[in-house]
Scaffold this motif. Structure first.
Motif, PDB file in Angstrom:
ATOM      1  N   SER A 190      26.614 -67.025  28.154  1.00 40.70           N
ATOM      2  CA  SER A 190      25.771 -67.022  29.222  1.00 40.70           C
ATOM      3  C   SER A 190      25.637 -65.765  29.998  1.00 40.70           C
ATOM      4  N   ASP A 248      25.289 -64.190  33.740  1.00 38.93           N
ATOM      5  CA  ASP A 248      24.762 -64.155  35.586  1.00 38.93           C
ATOM      6  C   ASP A 248      25.548 -63.137  36.271  1.00 38.93           C
ATOM      7  N   ASP A 279      25.585 -72.615  33.961  1.00 41.98           N
ATOM      8  CA  ASP A 279      24.260 -72.132  33.209  1.00 41.98           C
ATOM      9  C   ASP A 279      25.477 -73.096  31.883  1.00 41.98           C
ATOM     10  N   LEU A 280      26.752 -73.544  31.732  1.00 46.70           N
ATOM     11  CA  LEU A 280      27.635 -74.688  30.516  1.00 46.70           C
ATOM     12  C   LEU A 280      27.230 -75.450  30.662  1.00 46.70           C
ATOM     13  N   SER A 288      24.930 -77.126  31.932  1.00 42.42           N
ATOM     14  CA  SER A 288      23.714 -77.551  31.303  1.00 42.42           C
ATOM     15  C   SER A 288      22.988 -78.216  29.927  1.00 42.42           C
ATOM     16  N   MET A 289      23.831 -77.171  29.242  1.00 41.05           N
ATOM     17  CA  MET A 289      23.271 -76.884  27.587  1.00 41.05           C
ATOM     18  C   MET A 289      25.030 -78.289  27.343  1.00 41.05           C
ATOM     19  N   ALA A 338      24.013 -79.593  21.528  1.00 43.53           N
ATOM     20  CA  ALA A 338      23.748 -79.217  22.994  1.00 43.53           C
ATOM     21  C   ALA A 338      21.937 -79.583  23.800  1.00 43.53           C
ATOM     22  N   THR A 373      19.294 -78.929  25.579  1.00 42.91           N
ATOM     23  CA  THR A 373      18.199 -77.746  25.942  1.00 42.91           C
ATOM     24  C   THR A 373      17.404 -77.962  26.917  1.00 42.91           C
ATOM     25  N   ARG A 374      16.488 -77.464  26.744  1.00 44.12           N
ATOM     26  CA  ARG A 374      15.590 -77.300  28.539  1.00 44.12           C
ATOM     27  C   ARG A 374      14.515 -77.885  27.137  1.00 44.12           C
ATOM     28  N   SER A 375      14.366 -78.216  25.729  1.00 39.27           N
ATOM     29  CA  SER A 375      13.221 -78.300  25.135  1.00 39.27           C
ATOM     30  C   SER A 375      12.717 -79.574  24.729  1.00 39.27           C
ATOM     31  N   ALA A 405      18.064 -80.871  29.806  1.00 37.75           N
ATOM     32  CA  ALA A 405      18.881 -80.036  30.967  1.00 37.75           C
ATOM     33  C   ALA A 405      18.383 -79.077  30.792  1.00 37.75           C
ATOM     34  N   ILE A 406      18.749 -79.166  32.727  1.00 38.36           N
ATOM     35  CA  ILE A 406      18.600 -77.703  33.033  1.00 38.36           C
ATOM     36  C   ILE A 406      18.944 -77.932  34.867  1.00 38.36           C
ATOM     37  N   ASP A 407      20.180 -76.635  34.957  1.00 35.61           N
ATOM     38  CA  ASP A 407      20.858 -76.827  36.383  1.00 35.61           C
ATOM     39  C   ASP A 407      20.172 -76.174  37.259  1.00 35.61           C
ATOM     40  N   SER A 453      19.534 -73.902  40.341  1.00 36.90           N
ATOM     41  CA  SER A 453      19.938 -72.737  40.779  1.00 36.90           C
ATOM     42  C   SER A 453      18.292 -72.370  41.520  1.00 36.90           C
ATOM     43  N   ASP A 454      16.463 -72.695  41.429  1.00 32.94           N
ATOM     44  CA  ASP A 454      15.956 -71.768  41.917  1.00 32.94           C
ATOM     45  C   ASP A 454      15.209 -72.868  42.615  1.00 32.94           C
TER      46      ASP A 454
END
Lengths: 319, 319
Positions: A43, A45, A73-74, A76-77, A141, A143-145, A207-209, A211-212
């Motif tokens: 990743s 950034d 980011d790591l 969240s994976m 891993a 993922t978001r999916s 999973a996701i981190d 940030s926003d």
């Protein structure tokens, strides 16, 4: 010379070399090795002055945070941190700044076991771009999916501290003196949930981190997983500092849309729910169930059992 | 939103996905796999506007060159290109610019088999930072540190074209119209010697790519290999364009200190010399012997059999 040797001095003097690094800084490329059955998570950034941080950020915090947001980011994976490259653009060579920035960067790198294996230092408007590499057993891993209808939705830690901390730093808010340092540190020194992420492998469905902000970031999960969600905003975990410093609605605004908390949001199937406590026991982080995945491809928020509209709290980006 | 979706459109629409990419753009990290017995070569180069390029560079050339300079680092290690991340900072969203920049980037990516697996787009002063990953059989990577006393020194291609091309672009030089396009293209579209680098594995004792000019770059090899070298400047390969456009001394200046040629400089033991022709036959590049490695840890230049002093041609950085 495209690289300033003086600057490189600061980045060569510290940091361990991992055993999987064959060749570190000093050649045209670094060389690293990967164990069989591991995949590499990669990743990138970038933090740009006056966009992602202000010029008055303590350099040590900037160094720490530049790596922390990549480590998140790591996390969240579910990947284990390994190596990084650093592209650093600086307007001038300020030794005090470099000393402090590199100190913050290496504090994080050493704590999380990351080797700095390369980089490029250039003259220009200040920005920091890190590409992070992590390792994860192939096929495990997060993922978001992977979120499925009925899965439970969790977040780690507390939400909104970082955004309130930024308002304190900018002088937009005054808080009780006992909360000042805590909130500012949550903004400058976010904790990437690296151990939690690894503990969630084979357990969380996605999973996701964050940030926003939860309200924006969860949409990435819903879209990639082709599902919806209902979030009970009464369940959102808030720190005592946030609860005591702002109104209830303001707290929800910080928690839902403040951003930069770098907590994990993850989904867990009903069958795995009981295993969460044990799995996360060693990750040193609280986690809170805040909602459930639905099949209707919508994000719905509820408060006191009633629909809750984000526009109530001035949230604009929601769509 | 920290990333502009409009920009991402340009970087998602093209580019093949390699079979070793498990997960590409769109999650918190990409996931890639590495075959057993391969090491990963990783390098990072940043190009900043008004430092590494001028605002009037054609966006297509900038896109191509941003990747080419990174590929050149892989070439000098003998690595095969694999994946890249792109950190792109832009002052504004200019669709025409993005169309052309991404077109140049993907032209190079597709030609050299590189998958774009991640990135970050931020608003700010224009800069491009690419981290490139390549693969090389473990134990066969070329480095700067293997040159031995008596090894022969070679360079690929011709030297000085890029620097003269830049002077033509900037209006500092006028050349015959028949050389104009050639020289400008050598500056805007350097050829990373990727195939040559791979062909030199198990054959060259050291290698480096020429980004700052031979006189500066060879010092990195000498230092890391703890050797010296003698270079016969009469042997430096010059294009007809350079020979016909400037004086002999000016040509030597371009060739020795001009920079941005992105040719390879490599050393070959006497015993391997005979194998060079065959090895490089498929790499489509000329190569020229220009000197020899010595044991005295000095760089000596000779011309017509006499010592040649770089200060004669205004070279300042030499030390």
């Amino acid at each position: 010379m495209k690289e300033f040797q003086l600057i490189e001095h600061f980045f060569n003097r510290r940091g361990q070399t991992r055993r999987d690094v064959e060749l570190g800084i000093g050649d045209d490329c670094a060389l690293v090795q990967v164990a069989a059955n591991k995949s590499i998570a990669i990743s990138c950034d970038t933090l740009v002055e006056n966009v992602h941080f202000y010029a008055d950020i303590p350099p040590q915090a900037l160094g720490y945070k530049s790596l922390a947001v990549n480590l998140s980011d790591l996390a969240s994976m579910g990947a284990e941190p390994a190596w990084m490259t650093l592209a650093l653009t600086l307007p001038d060579v300020d030794e005090t700044w470099l000393e402090q920035f590199s100190s913050g960067l290496f504090d994080a790198a050493e704590y999380y076991g990351v080797s700095l294996i390369g980089g490029d230092t250039t003259r220009g408007p200040r920005s920091i771009s890190i590409t992070i590499n992590g390792l994860v057993p192939t096929g495990t891993a997060l993922t978001r999916s992977g979120a499925k209808n009925g899965d439970w939705i969790y977040v780690t830690g507390t939400l909104g501290d970082s955004a309130l901390g930024l308002d304190v730093i900018r002088g937009n808010r005054r808080v009780d003196v006992e909360y000042n340092e805590y909130l500012i540190n949550r903004h400058y020194y976010p904790t990437p949930r690296v151990l939690a992420g690894q503990a969630l492998r084979n357990l969380a469905s996605s999973a996701i981190d964050l940030s926003d902000g939860l309200a924006a970031d969860i949409l990435h999960v819903l879209k990639r997983s082709e599902v919806g969600a209902v979030i009970d905003v009464d369940l959102l975990p808030l720190s005592q500092a946030v609860k005591d410093s702002v109104s209830e609605l303001e707290a929800l605004n910080y928690a839902l849309s403040g951003g930069e908390d770098y907590e994990l949001l993850f989904t867990v199937p009903e069958a795995q729910k009981g295993a969460l406590d044990t799995a996360l026991a060693h990750a040193c982080v609280e986690f809170t169930q805040v909602g459930q995945v639905t099949s209707d491809k919508q994000l719905r928020l509820i408060r006191n059992g009633e629909p809750f509209n984000l526009t109530n709290i001035g949230f604009e980006h929601f769509s």
